[in-house]
Design an enzyme around this catalytic site. Sequence first.
Site, PDB file in Angstrom:
ATOM      1  N   LYS A 264     -24.272  44.804 -16.542  1.00  0.00           N
ATOM      2  CA  LYS A 264     -23.857  43.751 -15.512  1.00  0.00           C
ATOM      3  C   LYS A 264     -25.172  42.746 -14.499  1.00  0.00           C
ATOM      4  O   LYS A 264     -25.310  41.992 -13.738  1.00  0.00           O
ATOM      5  CB  LYS A 264     -23.661  44.187 -14.173  1.00  0.00           C
ATOM      6  CG  LYS A 264     -21.942  44.933 -14.759  1.00  0.00           C
ATOM      7  CD  LYS A 264     -21.393  45.888 -13.835  1.00  0.00           C
ATOM      8  CE  LYS A 264     -20.124  46.747 -13.864  1.00  0.00           C
ATOM      9  NZ  LYS A 264     -18.802  46.296 -14.722  1.00  0.00           N
TER      10      LYS A 264
ATOM     11  N   HIS B 216     -14.743  51.950  -7.334  1.00  0.00           N
ATOM     12  CA  HIS B 216     -14.219  53.054  -8.648  1.00  0.00           C
ATOM     13  C   HIS B 216     -13.724  53.559  -9.068  1.00  0.00           C
ATOM     14  O   HIS B 216     -14.841  55.064  -8.524  1.00  0.00           O
ATOM     15  CB  HIS B 216     -15.635  51.806  -9.169  1.00  0.00           C
ATOM     16  CG  HIS B 216     -15.637  51.385 -10.954  1.00  0.00           C
ATOM     17  ND1 HIS B 216     -15.312  52.567 -11.531  1.00  0.00           N
ATOM     18  CD2 HIS B 216     -15.333  50.740 -11.415  1.00  0.00           C
ATOM     19  CE1 HIS B 216     -14.750  51.980 -13.033  1.00  0.00           C
ATOM     20  NE2 HIS B 216     -15.201  50.637 -13.207  1.00  0.00           N
TER      21      HIS B 216
ATOM     22  N   CYS C 144     -10.272  49.607 -13.065  1.00  0.00           N
ATOM     23  CA  CYS C 144     -10.336  50.875 -12.893  1.00  0.00           C
ATOM     24  C   CYS C 144     -10.581  51.744 -11.328  1.00  0.00           C
ATOM     25  O   CYS C 144     -11.323  52.035 -10.688  1.00  0.00           O
ATOM     26  CB  CYS C 144     -12.152  51.141 -13.311  1.00  0.00           C
ATOM     27  SG  CYS C 144     -12.219  51.077 -15.010  1.00  0.00           S
TER      28      CYS C 144
ATOM     29  N   ASP D 199     -23.031  52.371  -4.625  1.00  0.00           N
ATOM     30  CA  ASP D 199     -22.729  52.031  -6.302  1.00  0.00           C
ATOM     31  C   ASP D 199     -22.812  50.519  -5.826  1.00  0.00           C
ATOM     32  O   ASP D 199     -22.300  49.099  -5.199  1.00  0.00           O
ATOM     33  CB  ASP D 199     -21.149  52.449  -6.441  1.00  0.00           C
ATOM     34  CG  ASP D 199     -20.828  51.665  -7.340  1.00  0.00           C
ATOM     35  OD1 ASP D 199     -21.391  50.490  -8.398  1.00  0.00           O
ATOM     36  OD2 ASP D 199     -19.513  51.747  -8.028  1.00  0.00           O
TER      37      ASP D 199
ATOM     38  N   GLN E  11     -21.686  46.076  -8.645  1.00  0.00           N
ATOM     39  CA  GLN E  11     -21.375  44.457  -8.762  1.00  0.00           C
ATOM     40  C   GLN E  11     -22.574  43.905  -7.769  1.00  0.00           C
ATOM     41  O   GLN E  11     -22.150  42.658  -7.210  1.00  0.00           O
ATOM     42  CB  GLN E  11     -20.084  44.258  -8.172  1.00  0.00           C
ATOM     43  CG  GLN E  11     -18.838  45.214  -8.862  1.00  0.00           C
ATOM     44  CD  GLN E  11     -18.820  44.583 -10.170  1.00  0.00           C
ATOM     45  OE1 GLN E  11     -19.036  42.849 -10.576  1.00  0.00           O
ATOM     46  NE2 GLN E  11     -18.980  44.433 -11.443  1.00  0.00           N
TER      47      GLN E  11
HETATM   48  N1  C6P Z   1     -16.622  48.077 -13.858  1.00  0.00           N
HETATM   49  C1  C6P Z   1     -15.066  45.825 -13.888  1.00  0.00           C
HETATM   50  O1  C6P Z   1     -14.517  45.190 -15.290  1.00  0.00           O
HETATM   51  P1  C6P Z   1     -20.941  51.205 -15.960  1.00  0.00           P
HETATM   52  O2  C6P Z   1     -19.407  51.027 -16.863  1.00  0.00           O
HETATM   53  O3  C6P Z   1     -21.694  52.471 -15.893  1.00  0.00           O
HETATM   54  O4  C6P Z   1     -21.320  50.104 -16.528  1.00  0.00           O
HETATM   55  O5  C6P Z   1     -20.296  50.989 -14.285  1.00  0.00           O
HETATM   56  C2  C6P Z   1     -19.147  51.541 -13.773  1.00  0.00           C
HETATM   57  C3  C6P Z   1     -18.461  50.800 -12.519  1.00  0.00           C
HETATM   58  C4  C6P Z   1     -18.513  51.044 -10.836  1.00  0.00           C
HETATM   59  N2  C6P Z   1     -18.803  51.140 -10.287  1.00  0.00           N
HETATM   60  C5  C6P Z   1     -18.227  49.956  -9.792  1.00  0.00           C
HETATM   61  C6  C6P Z   1     -17.931  48.789  -8.731  1.00  0.00           C
HETATM   62  C7  C6P Z   1     -18.056  48.676 -11.263  1.00  0.00           C
HETATM   63  O6  C6P Z   1     -17.794  47.702 -11.076  1.00  0.00           O
HETATM   64  C8  C6P Z   1     -18.616  49.623 -12.284  1.00  0.00           C
HETATM   65  C9  C6P Z   1     -17.974  48.763 -13.922  1.00  0.00           C
HETATM   66  C10 C6P Z   1     -16.178  47.092 -15.324  1.00  0.00           C
HETATM   67  O7  C6P Z   1     -14.754  45.628 -13.128  1.00  0.00           O
HETATM   68  C11 C6P Z   1     -15.649  47.470 -15.787  1.00  0.00           C
HETATM   69  S1  C6P Z   1     -14.284  48.464 -15.715  1.00  0.00           S
END
Ligand code: C6P
Length: 418
Positions: free
Chosen positions: A235, A132, A373, A209, A212
């Site tokens: 999440k 991401h 992203c 990370d 998910q």
């Molecule tokens: N992915 C998706 O729709 P934040 O925005 O900081 O809570 O998470 C960022 C992020 C980092 N790593 C992974 C693997 C992610 O999936 C995400 C967030 C969302 O897929 C929003 S782009």
Amino acid sequence: MSAPAAQPQSTCLAESVRADFPALAQRINGHPLVYFDNAATTQKPRAVIEAISHHYEHNNANVHRGVHTLGNRATTAYEGARDRVATFLNARSREEIIFTRGTTESLNLVAATWGAAHLRAGDVIVLTQMEHHSNLVPWQMLARRTGAALRFLPVHGDEGLLDLSGLDAALRGARLLAFTHISNALGTINPVAELCAHARAAGVVSVVDAAQSAGHMPLDVRALDCDFLAFSGHKTCGPTGIGALYARRELLEAMPPYQGGGEMISRVTFEGAEYNEPPHKFEAGTPNIAGAVGLHAALDYLDGLGRARIHTQVQDVTTYACERLREFPGVRLFGPQGERGGLVSFVLPDVHALDLATMADQQGVAIRVGHHCTQPLHDKLGVPATARASFYFYNTRAEVDRFVTVLRRVIQMIKGTP
Ligand code: C6P
């Protein structure tokens, strides 16, 4: 009379929890909501909404400052949430948990502090091609600042598995390995413990990370033996604007602070400051107290259901959705054939993903389209955008059936066929 067919156990879980989520009971554009955008953010159970309201109605005050009753209550609640995150991740101590705004800020914190203190020109950061942007751009920025180089572990074709044949060679001479546990675009579940073990053997610091995965499966930072792990509250059934960074204590102690301000100091003069101990050293300013309270309630809720059970339920719905999507002629499904995270990205021939999502929404179905992203990964796959349906434990096979019916209708409308 024959006995009724047994419902899959997972369906029972989904049906039994749906009433906990007020947002799921809505009609959208005249249709019952099918919420398949859980990888972007999950819906919130009433327990979380009520915990936040209760905090503001009864315990609202700033933390670590007051000697008054509300201040003490707020501090107890905030620090209690830190204990809860520590047990959720099986950290060795509460001091290893830093509250942040979410995964993105957690990863930026590591890049800005550990990275700035340890990386020099010529050093190597190893990433994967499925990251991401939140686990890519901070390292690109760090590389630009320090003169370090980025190295990428490749992803295999549409199935989206990591090619680990060159892992040890990639780690040779590197300082840091950062990778996602579950890909938000492919659904690939990466072998975290194996990757961290190779990193440790090579003397490389590991960053996971878990955006998910944290709300989807048991996570044990000691068993995984990672150095850093980041996740977002929103999440995991929690509120937006709160998340956490797990960091091994020895690393935290040697890291410079992230931001300057109140709470992160132990003593300040006009000339300089002495810094507080971790984790406070990394939490300048008034934190998201209500967010931490909501996150505590969310983690209690998830563990009340059982994360292994959640994983089984999500697997069931995801596998079923993949089977149903394969019914569409010419569909291109991304991600592993076997076990995968709770999402599926796909493209359909001659159907623009944006049209698909817009028209699905008109019939109450929420999915996401775009590059999610992960633009470099989409460039590699040769598609500018995919449609993505992502699931959580409250989703059912019946909702997948409705999604498929809506997809058929939308395709007919787009292609003008009866
Ligand atoms: N992915 C998706 O729709 P934040 O925005 O900081 O809570 O998470 C960022 C992020 C980092 N790593 C992974 C693997 C992610 O999936 C995400 C967030 C969302 O897929 C929003 S782009």
